[in-house]
Write a protein that holds these residues in place. Sequence first.
Motif, PDB file in Angstrom:
ATOM      1  N   ARG A  70       0.841  -1.205   0.000  1.00 35.56           N
ATOM      2  CA  ARG A  70       0.000   0.000   0.000  1.00 35.56           C
ATOM      3  C   ARG A  70       0.874   1.252   0.000  1.00 35.56           C
ATOM      4  N   TYR A  71       1.876   1.273   0.863  1.00 34.79           N
ATOM      5  CA  TYR A  71       2.788   2.414   0.932  1.00 34.79           C
ATOM      6  C   TYR A  71       3.513   2.607  -0.409  1.00 34.79           C
ATOM      7  N   SER A  72       3.994   1.517  -0.981  1.00 35.20           N
ATOM      8  CA  SER A  72       4.707   1.596  -2.260  1.00 35.20           C
ATOM      9  C   SER A  72       3.811   2.165  -3.356  1.00 35.20           C
ATOM     10  N   LYS A  73       2.569   1.746  -3.389  1.00 38.80           N
ATOM     11  CA  LYS A  73       1.634   2.240  -4.409  1.00 38.80           C
ATOM     12  C   LYS A  73       1.313   3.721  -4.205  1.00 38.80           C
ATOM     13  N   ILE A  74       1.249   4.156  -2.964  1.00 36.68           N
ATOM     14  CA  ILE A  74       1.021   5.585  -2.680  1.00 36.68           C
ATOM     15  C   ILE A  74       2.191   6.410  -3.207  1.00 36.68           C
ATOM     16  N   ILE A  75       3.406   5.967  -2.968  1.00 38.04           N
ATOM     17  CA  ILE A  75       4.606   6.675  -3.452  1.00 38.04           C
ATOM     18  C   ILE A  75       4.620   6.708  -4.970  1.00 38.04           C
ATOM     19  N   LEU A  76       4.301   5.576  -5.596  1.00 37.13           N
ATOM     20  CA  LEU A  76       4.274   5.531  -7.063  1.00 37.13           C
ATOM     21  C   LEU A  76       3.233   6.500  -7.622  1.00 37.13           C
ATOM     22  N   ASN A  77       2.055   6.513  -7.048  1.00 41.83           N
ATOM     23  CA  ASN A  77       0.983   7.415  -7.500  1.00 41.83           C
ATOM     24  C   ASN A  77       1.351   8.875  -7.319  1.00 41.83           C
ATOM     25  N   LYS A  78       2.061   9.162  -6.259  1.00 37.44           N
ATOM     26  CA  LYS A  78       2.382  10.550  -5.926  1.00 37.44           C
ATOM     27  C   LYS A  78       3.558  11.096  -6.733  1.00 37.44           C
ATOM     28  N   TYR A  79       4.622  10.306  -6.884  1.00 33.26           N
ATOM     29  CA  TYR A  79       5.853  10.818  -7.483  1.00 33.26           C
ATOM     30  C   TYR A  79       6.263  10.186  -8.813  1.00 33.26           C
ATOM     31  N   TYR A  80       5.731   9.022  -9.143  1.00 30.89           N
ATOM     32  CA  TYR A  80       6.173   8.299 -10.339  1.00 30.89           C
ATOM     33  C   TYR A  80       4.968   7.820 -11.149  1.00 30.89           C
ATOM     34  N   LYS A  81       4.126   8.725 -11.547  1.00 32.99           N
ATOM     35  CA  LYS A  81       2.897   8.357 -12.261  1.00 32.99           C
ATOM     36  C   LYS A  81       3.166   7.723 -13.622  1.00 32.99           C
ATOM     37  N   SER A  82       4.319   8.004 -14.215  1.00 34.36           N
ATOM     38  CA  SER A  82       4.620   7.459 -15.539  1.00 34.36           C
ATOM     39  C   SER A  82       5.069   5.999 -15.495  1.00 34.36           C
ATOM     40  N   ILE A  83       5.324   5.487 -14.317  1.00 33.76           N
ATOM     41  CA  ILE A  83       5.780   4.096 -14.185  1.00 33.76           C
ATOM     42  C   ILE A  83       4.571   3.188 -14.009  1.00 33.76           C
ATOM     43  N   PHE A 116      11.963  -1.913 -13.085  1.00 34.66           N
ATOM     44  CA  PHE A 116      12.558  -2.134 -14.405  1.00 34.66           C
ATOM     45  C   PHE A 116      12.323  -0.910 -15.273  1.00 34.66           C
ATOM     46  N   ASP A 117      13.357  -0.502 -16.015  1.00 32.24           N
ATOM     47  CA  ASP A 117      13.245   0.680 -16.875  1.00 32.24           C
ATOM     48  C   ASP A 117      13.365   0.375 -18.371  1.00 32.24           C
ATOM     49  N   GLY A 118      13.481  -0.884 -18.726  1.00 29.98           N
ATOM     50  CA  GLY A 118      13.582  -1.257 -20.131  1.00 29.98           C
ATOM     51  C   GLY A 118      15.002  -1.294 -20.651  1.00 29.98           C
ATOM     52  N   GLU A 119      15.970  -0.829 -19.863  1.00 28.95           N
ATOM     53  CA  GLU A 119      17.366  -0.802 -20.303  1.00 28.95           C
ATOM     54  C   GLU A 119      18.300  -1.527 -19.334  1.00 28.95           C
ATOM     55  N   GLN A 120      18.156  -1.238 -18.057  1.00 22.42           N
ATOM     56  CA  GLN A 120      19.008  -1.849 -17.039  1.00 22.42           C
ATOM     57  C   GLN A 120      18.438  -3.197 -16.615  1.00 22.42           C
ATOM     58  N   GLU A 121      19.234  -3.928 -15.847  1.00 22.57           N
ATOM     59  CA  GLU A 121      18.747  -5.171 -15.255  1.00 22.57           C
ATOM     60  C   GLU A 121      17.627  -4.836 -14.265  1.00 22.57           C
ATOM     61  N   PRO A 122      16.597  -5.679 -14.186  1.00 27.25           N
ATOM     62  CA  PRO A 122      15.572  -5.446 -13.172  1.00 27.25           C
ATOM     63  C   PRO A 122      16.213  -5.562 -11.784  1.00 27.25           C
ATOM     64  N   GLN A 123      15.656  -4.815 -10.856  1.00 25.60           N
ATOM     65  CA  GLN A 123      16.226  -4.811  -9.514  1.00 25.60           C
ATOM     66  C   GLN A 123      15.159  -5.139  -8.478  1.00 25.60           C
ATOM     67  N   LEU A 124      15.466  -6.087  -7.610  1.00 20.24           N
ATOM     68  CA  LEU A 124      14.600  -6.420  -6.484  1.00 20.24           C
ATOM     69  C   LEU A 124      14.836  -5.355  -5.423  1.00 20.24           C
ATOM     70  N   VAL A 125      13.751  -4.720  -4.955  1.00 24.54           N
ATOM     71  CA  VAL A 125      13.905  -3.632  -3.988  1.00 24.54           C
ATOM     72  C   VAL A 125      13.094  -3.898  -2.730  1.00 24.54           C
ATOM     73  N   ASP A 126      13.499  -3.247  -1.682  1.00 26.94           N
ATOM     74  CA  ASP A 126      12.807  -3.304  -0.402  1.00 26.94           C
ATOM     75  C   ASP A 126      11.642  -2.320  -0.461  1.00 26.94           C
ATOM     76  N   MET A 127      10.429  -2.805  -0.277  1.00 28.98           N
ATOM     77  CA  MET A 127       9.250  -1.945  -0.389  1.00 28.98           C
ATOM     78  C   MET A 127       9.255  -0.814   0.623  1.00 28.98           C
ATOM     79  N   THR A 128       9.850  -1.021   1.776  1.00 26.46           N
ATOM     80  CA  THR A 128       9.861   0.039   2.785  1.00 26.46           C
ATOM     81  C   THR A 128      10.832   1.154   2.416  1.00 26.46           C
ATOM     82  N   ASN A 129      11.686   0.912   1.452  1.00 27.09           N
ATOM     83  CA  ASN A 129      12.678   1.894   1.031  1.00 27.09           C
ATOM     84  C   ASN A 129      12.464   2.286  -0.433  1.00 27.09           C
ATOM     85  N   ILE A 130      11.236   2.206  -0.902  1.00 21.42           N
ATOM     86  CA  ILE A 130      10.961   2.388  -2.323  1.00 21.42           C
ATOM     87  C   ILE A 130      11.308   3.794  -2.829  1.00 21.42           C
TER      88      ILE A 130
END
Length: 171
Positions: free
Chosen positions: A96-109, A146-160
């Motif tokens: 839920r927190y990760s989705k809030i951050i994505l909606n707020k700051y990274y809408k294009s992702i 994933f950005d389409g160019e670099q290797e995908p990266q596993l990330v910690d959701m609390t540090n998104i």
Amino acid sequence: MLKIMHKISISFFAILILFFACSERSGEQINNDTDTLSYKANNNKKPPSTFKDTLLVFENSVVFYLPDSLQKMALKKITDTALFKSQEHENFYQMRYSKIILNKYYKSIKSIEAKEYQYLKFVKSSGQFTLIDLNTKDDAYGLYIFDGEQEPQLVDMTNIETELGFYFKKK
């Protein structure tokens, strides 16, 4: 003076007996509970996915992976009830927190939930790809970016917030 010394001695021994009686019992119970949780956590691996499908990812995306319903039921059977509920609660709020951050700051992702997939195939703009088998991951829940160019990266959701900033700046 003798009466006072006698009362102090009796009080001291009574306190000493209570201390050892209480500490021994609670210590045993804590060790047994810890051993049980440790045994279940270490000897039971995450059950495999009931699906064998592959999710294709081509563009700027975050992929939340989570267990399918049958996999979740199997996971519940091999996990201590309190631990399972705690993990479910934690994962729900991290997503839920990760989705809030994505909606707020990274809408294009693009945000994708991979619930009914065993494999994630990240295809780069060059045509190269990375295939990830989620059955090999110890965590039932996770997040790849994933950005389409670099290797995908596993990330910690609390540090998104930090992870997204570093990953997408690397271009």
